[in-house]
Every structure is written in C-alpha cells, then in structure tokens.
Design a protein around this motif. Structure first.
Motif, PDB file in Angstrom:
ATOM      1  N   GLU A  51     -41.893 -30.317  50.990  1.00 54.15           N
ATOM      2  CA  GLU A  51     -40.446 -30.547  51.022  1.00 54.15           C
ATOM      3  C   GLU A  51     -39.815 -29.641  52.073  1.00 54.15           C
ATOM      4  O   GLU A  51     -39.736 -28.420  51.912  1.00 54.15           O
ATOM      5  CB  GLU A  51     -39.835 -30.264  49.646  1.00 54.15           C
ATOM      6  CG  GLU A  51     -38.371 -30.615  49.534  1.00 54.15           C
ATOM      7  CD  GLU A  51     -37.815 -30.338  48.156  1.00 54.15           C
ATOM      8  OE1 GLU A  51     -36.678 -30.745  47.886  1.00 54.15           O
ATOM      9  OE2 GLU A  51     -38.531 -29.702  47.339  1.00 54.15           O
ATOM     10  N   TYR A  58     -44.864 -26.783  49.414  1.00 56.56           N
ATOM     11  CA  TYR A  58     -45.580 -27.913  48.829  1.00 56.56           C
ATOM     12  C   TYR A  58     -45.927 -27.634  47.373  1.00 56.56           C
ATOM     13  O   TYR A  58     -46.377 -26.540  47.022  1.00 56.56           O
ATOM     14  CB  TYR A  58     -46.870 -28.178  49.615  1.00 56.56           C
ATOM     15  CG  TYR A  58     -47.733 -29.253  48.986  1.00 56.56           C
ATOM     16  CD1 TYR A  58     -47.518 -30.587  49.285  1.00 56.56           C
ATOM     17  CD2 TYR A  58     -48.729 -28.922  48.060  1.00 56.56           C
ATOM     18  CE1 TYR A  58     -48.293 -31.584  48.686  1.00 56.56           C
ATOM     19  CE2 TYR A  58     -49.508 -29.906  47.462  1.00 56.56           C
ATOM     20  CZ  TYR A  58     -49.281 -31.232  47.778  1.00 56.56           C
ATOM     21  OH  TYR A  58     -50.040 -32.199  47.187  1.00 56.56           O
ATOM     22  N   TRP A 116     -44.473 -32.157  42.464  1.00 52.97           N
ATOM     23  CA  TRP A 116     -43.286 -32.638  43.182  1.00 52.97           C
ATOM     24  C   TRP A 116     -43.657 -33.845  44.029  1.00 52.97           C
ATOM     25  O   TRP A 116     -42.937 -34.862  44.032  1.00 52.97           O
ATOM     26  CB  TRP A 116     -42.726 -31.522  44.075  1.00 52.97           C
ATOM     27  CG  TRP A 116     -41.757 -32.039  45.109  1.00 52.97           C
ATOM     28  CD1 TRP A 116     -40.425 -32.281  44.938  1.00 52.97           C
ATOM     29  CD2 TRP A 116     -42.064 -32.405  46.454  1.00 52.97           C
ATOM     30  NE1 TRP A 116     -39.877 -32.781  46.104  1.00 52.97           N
ATOM     31  CE2 TRP A 116     -40.866 -32.859  47.041  1.00 52.97           C
ATOM     32  CE3 TRP A 116     -43.227 -32.382  47.233  1.00 52.97           C
ATOM     33  CZ2 TRP A 116     -40.805 -33.308  48.360  1.00 52.97           C
ATOM     34  CZ3 TRP A 116     -43.173 -32.829  48.546  1.00 52.97           C
ATOM     35  CH2 TRP A 116     -41.967 -33.281  49.106  1.00 52.97           C
ATOM     36  N   GLU A 117     -44.762 -33.758  44.750  1.00 52.29           N
ATOM     37  CA  GLU A 117     -45.185 -34.847  45.627  1.00 52.29           C
ATOM     38  C   GLU A 117     -45.412 -36.147  44.844  1.00 52.29           C
ATOM     39  O   GLU A 117     -44.940 -37.213  45.247  1.00 52.29           O
ATOM     40  CB  GLU A 117     -46.472 -34.446  46.353  1.00 52.29           C
ATOM     41  CG  GLU A 117     -47.049 -35.531  47.248  1.00 52.29           C
ATOM     42  CD  GLU A 117     -48.406 -35.140  47.798  1.00 52.29           C
ATOM     43  OE1 GLU A 117     -48.660 -35.428  48.979  1.00 52.29           O
ATOM     44  OE2 GLU A 117     -49.223 -34.566  47.033  1.00 52.29           O
ATOM     45  N   THR A 130     -44.211 -36.879  41.849  1.00 51.10           N
ATOM     46  CA  THR A 130     -42.926 -37.309  41.284  1.00 51.10           C
ATOM     47  C   THR A 130     -42.103 -38.059  42.319  1.00 51.10           C
ATOM     48  O   THR A 130     -41.473 -39.081  42.009  1.00 51.10           O
ATOM     49  CB  THR A 130     -42.143 -36.090  40.766  1.00 51.10           C
ATOM     50  OG1 THR A 130     -42.914 -35.423  39.756  1.00 51.10           O
ATOM     51  CG2 THR A 130     -40.807 -36.503  40.180  1.00 51.10           C
ATOM     52  N   GLU A 131     -42.079 -37.552  43.565  1.00 46.62           N
ATOM     53  CA  GLU A 131     -41.334 -38.224  44.624  1.00 46.62           C
ATOM     54  C   GLU A 131     -41.894 -39.608  44.899  1.00 46.62           C
ATOM     55  O   GLU A 131     -41.136 -40.567  45.126  1.00 46.62           O
ATOM     56  CB  GLU A 131     -41.370 -37.375  45.902  1.00 46.62           C
ATOM     57  CG  GLU A 131     -40.496 -36.140  45.852  1.00 46.62           C
ATOM     58  CD  GLU A 131     -39.028 -36.477  45.681  1.00 46.62           C
ATOM     59  OE1 GLU A 131     -38.468 -37.167  46.561  1.00 46.62           O
ATOM     60  OE2 GLU A 131     -38.436 -36.075  44.649  1.00 46.62           O
ATOM     61  N   ARG A 162     -40.807 -41.846  42.025  1.00 43.27           N
ATOM     62  CA  ARG A 162     -39.373 -42.147  42.121  1.00 43.27           C
ATOM     63  C   ARG A 162     -39.112 -43.221  43.192  1.00 43.27           C
ATOM     64  O   ARG A 162     -38.301 -44.141  42.980  1.00 43.27           O
ATOM     65  CB  ARG A 162     -38.593 -40.875  42.450  1.00 43.27           C
ATOM     66  CG  ARG A 162     -37.083 -41.089  42.510  1.00 43.27           C
ATOM     67  CD  ARG A 162     -36.349 -39.796  42.790  1.00 43.27           C
ATOM     68  NE  ARG A 162     -36.444 -38.877  41.665  1.00 43.27           N
ATOM     69  CZ  ARG A 162     -37.021 -37.677  41.712  1.00 43.27           C
ATOM     70  NH1 ARG A 162     -37.561 -37.253  42.846  1.00 43.27           N
ATOM     71  NH2 ARG A 162     -37.056 -36.903  40.646  1.00 43.27           N
ATOM     72  N   THR A 163     -39.785 -43.107  44.323  1.00 41.94           N
ATOM     73  CA  THR A 163     -39.616 -44.088  45.393  1.00 41.94           C
ATOM     74  C   THR A 163     -40.039 -45.480  44.933  1.00 41.94           C
ATOM     75  O   THR A 163     -39.354 -46.478  45.203  1.00 41.94           O
ATOM     76  CB  THR A 163     -40.438 -43.678  46.627  1.00 41.94           C
ATOM     77  OG1 THR A 163     -39.977 -42.414  47.098  1.00 41.94           O
ATOM     78  CG2 THR A 163     -40.306 -44.704  47.739  1.00 41.94           C
ATOM     79  N   ASP A 208     -37.482 -46.865  42.400  1.00 44.86           N
ATOM     80  CA  ASP A 208     -36.268 -47.325  43.086  1.00 44.86           C
ATOM     81  C   ASP A 208     -36.508 -48.663  43.779  1.00 44.86           C
ATOM     82  O   ASP A 208     -35.638 -49.551  43.760  1.00 44.86           O
ATOM     83  CB  ASP A 208     -35.830 -46.286  44.115  1.00 44.86           C
ATOM     84  CG  ASP A 208     -35.247 -45.031  43.476  1.00 44.86           C
ATOM     85  OD1 ASP A 208     -34.931 -45.072  42.272  1.00 44.86           O
ATOM     86  OD2 ASP A 208     -35.127 -44.004  44.174  1.00 44.86           O
ATOM     87  N   HIS A 249     -47.708 -43.519  49.287  1.00 43.98           N
ATOM     88  CA  HIS A 249     -46.384 -42.894  49.203  1.00 43.98           C
ATOM     89  C   HIS A 249     -46.470 -41.374  49.027  1.00 43.98           C
ATOM     90  O   HIS A 249     -45.447 -40.725  48.778  1.00 43.98           O
ATOM     91  CB  HIS A 249     -45.587 -43.515  48.056  1.00 43.98           C
ATOM     92  CG  HIS A 249     -45.086 -44.899  48.378  1.00 43.98           C
ATOM     93  ND1 HIS A 249     -45.900 -46.011  48.300  1.00 43.98           N
ATOM     94  CD2 HIS A 249     -43.873 -45.344  48.809  1.00 43.98           C
ATOM     95  CE1 HIS A 249     -45.202 -47.086  48.651  1.00 43.98           C
ATOM     96  NE2 HIS A 249     -43.972 -46.704  48.960  1.00 43.98           N
TER      97      HIS A 249
END
Length: 247
Positions: free
Chosen positions: A107, A140, A144-145, A147-148, A151-152, A155, A175
């Motif tokens: 991030e 990093y 988190w990676e 989860t992102e 989430r993508t 969405d 992703h």
C-alpha cells in the motif's frame, strides 16, 4: 501461480522470497543503535541481488517494510525511509545497467510523496529489463492484500461486471499485487525466527521454506547458495504423493 521451471531437477528456483530479519538484534549484540543494523542490512540486499543473478534466479522478492513496522519508534521508521531513499538514488542506475527490473507491492498511500515518486520512476525506468525482477514489498501486509482483492471482486459483482460464480483461485490471484509473478519456490527467513509474519500468505501455499540462523546484516552469497542447495534436496509434490511411494 506456481512456477514450473523449478520443478526440473538441478534447476535453481525461479522465484526466491526473503524475510530480512535480525537487523536490530545484530546491532544490539554489538552495542550499536538499531539503525546501524538496518544500514548494514542494506549491504546484504546488494549481496542477495548479486547472488540471485549469478545463480539464475528470475524473481527475488524482499520483505523490506511491513504494514506492522509503522508501530516501531518514529526515529527508526524515519531512518528506514531515509535508507530507502538513499538506496534508490544510489543503486538505481547500477540495477538498471545490470538488467534488473524493479517492481513494488504494498500500500503506497502511506509512504511519503517523494518516495512514491521515486518508486514510480524506478519502475518505469526498469520496466523493460529481463535479467531479474526485484520485487520490493513496502508497507505490505498479506491480509491487507487479500482483503483488497476480495473487496475489488465484490464491488465488481455488485456493479454487475462480474458473475460471482466465476470467482476462482486464478481470478483472485490476478487481483493480488503479485499478479503476473509466479509464486515463490523458496522462502528464506534469516535470524533463526520460524514464522511467516503476514508475508505472501496466498502465494506461499506450496513454497519450500528455509530458516537460517544468521542475522540479515551477516547474510552473504554463501548463505544464499546454502539455501538453494537445501531447496534442491527437497521433493516438491504440491499436495501429491511422493514419487517414491506406490499406490
């Protein structure tokens, strides 16, 4: 995306990842401030890159700064960021000349603007290099990676751009920050610690792990080759039975 070339007997791992641990302990053992360990650790980064190139490794991922490292004292975090700036300014030209491509995962939003600019410039300059991909994990964290990525995908499904039934492992992998990079064949962690520390949790599913009882500032090409030799002795089965077993 497991790599396949490393499955050939005698071939080096295609992708080596390293958790560079033990800088502060190395410094304290010598009566030095912790920042001295990080400075000496930068020399080990150079040695690791040199060793990877000589041994025919195609991808080298270094866990340079975790999302949890922000919890360290502000002075130490500042020193680490300054070391990153210094390293990029001092080493970029040589890395480019040696055919090293720089890629960054993590991030970036929390990093200082000048560092974000330097990283983008380094990636753009070296994009066409093919001798070694140097992947720097900065701010990093694997949870988190993942989860992102989720989430993508959620969405996209909500917006009607993705059928949820089409989600599979390959789609999730595409992703992640490491999209297009084969999963590590070998993970090396220095300093004798034996844990993963929220690093590449998805990508390490079938990775061989070697723990070395050497602090990162003392890591050299001999240690790199020793880890590769240990890797070569192992039989990678990806969940299947050993070739030595029958039935």
């Amino acid at each position: 995306m497991p790599s396949t070339a490393a499955g050939v007997p005698g071939s080096p791992p295609v992708h080596v990842a390293i958790i560079m641990d033990g800088n502060r302990r190395w410094a304290r053992a010598r009566g030095m401030p912790g920042v001295m360990g990080h400075r000496r650790g930068a020399d080990s980064v150079r040695r690791a890159i040199r060793a990877a190139v000589r041994e025919g490794v195609r991808y080298l991922t270094l866990f340079a700064f975790s999302s949890e490292n922000w919890r360290r004292p502000a002075m130490e975090v500042g020193e680490l960021m300054n070391l990153l700036r210094f390293y990029l300014r001092k080493e970029l030209t040589e890395l480019h000349k040696e055919g090293v491509r720089i890629r960054v995962i993590g991030e970036r939003s929390r990093l200082a603007e000048d560092i974000r600019v330097m990283l983008a410039e380094a990636e753009a300059l070296t994009e066409g290099n093919t001798r070694l991909d140097l992947v720097l994990a900065l701010n990093y964290g694997s949870r988190w990676e993942i989860t992102e990525a989720v989430r993508t995908l959620v969405d996209a499904a909500k917006a009607g751009h993705l059928d949820a039934t089409a989600v599979d492992e390959d789609l999730v992998a595409r992703h992640l920050g490491t999209a297009g990079i084969p999963d590590p064949d070998l993970l090396i962690r220095t300093s004798g610690e034996q844990r993963i520390s929220n690093f590449l949790l998805w990508q390490l599913a079938y990775t061989e792990i070697v723990f070395l009882d050497v602090a990162w500032p003392d890591f050299d090409e001999h240690h790199f080759r020793a880890a590769l030799a240990e890797f070569a002795r192992r039989e990678r089965r990806y969940g299947a039975s050993s070739s030595a077993q029958v039935g």
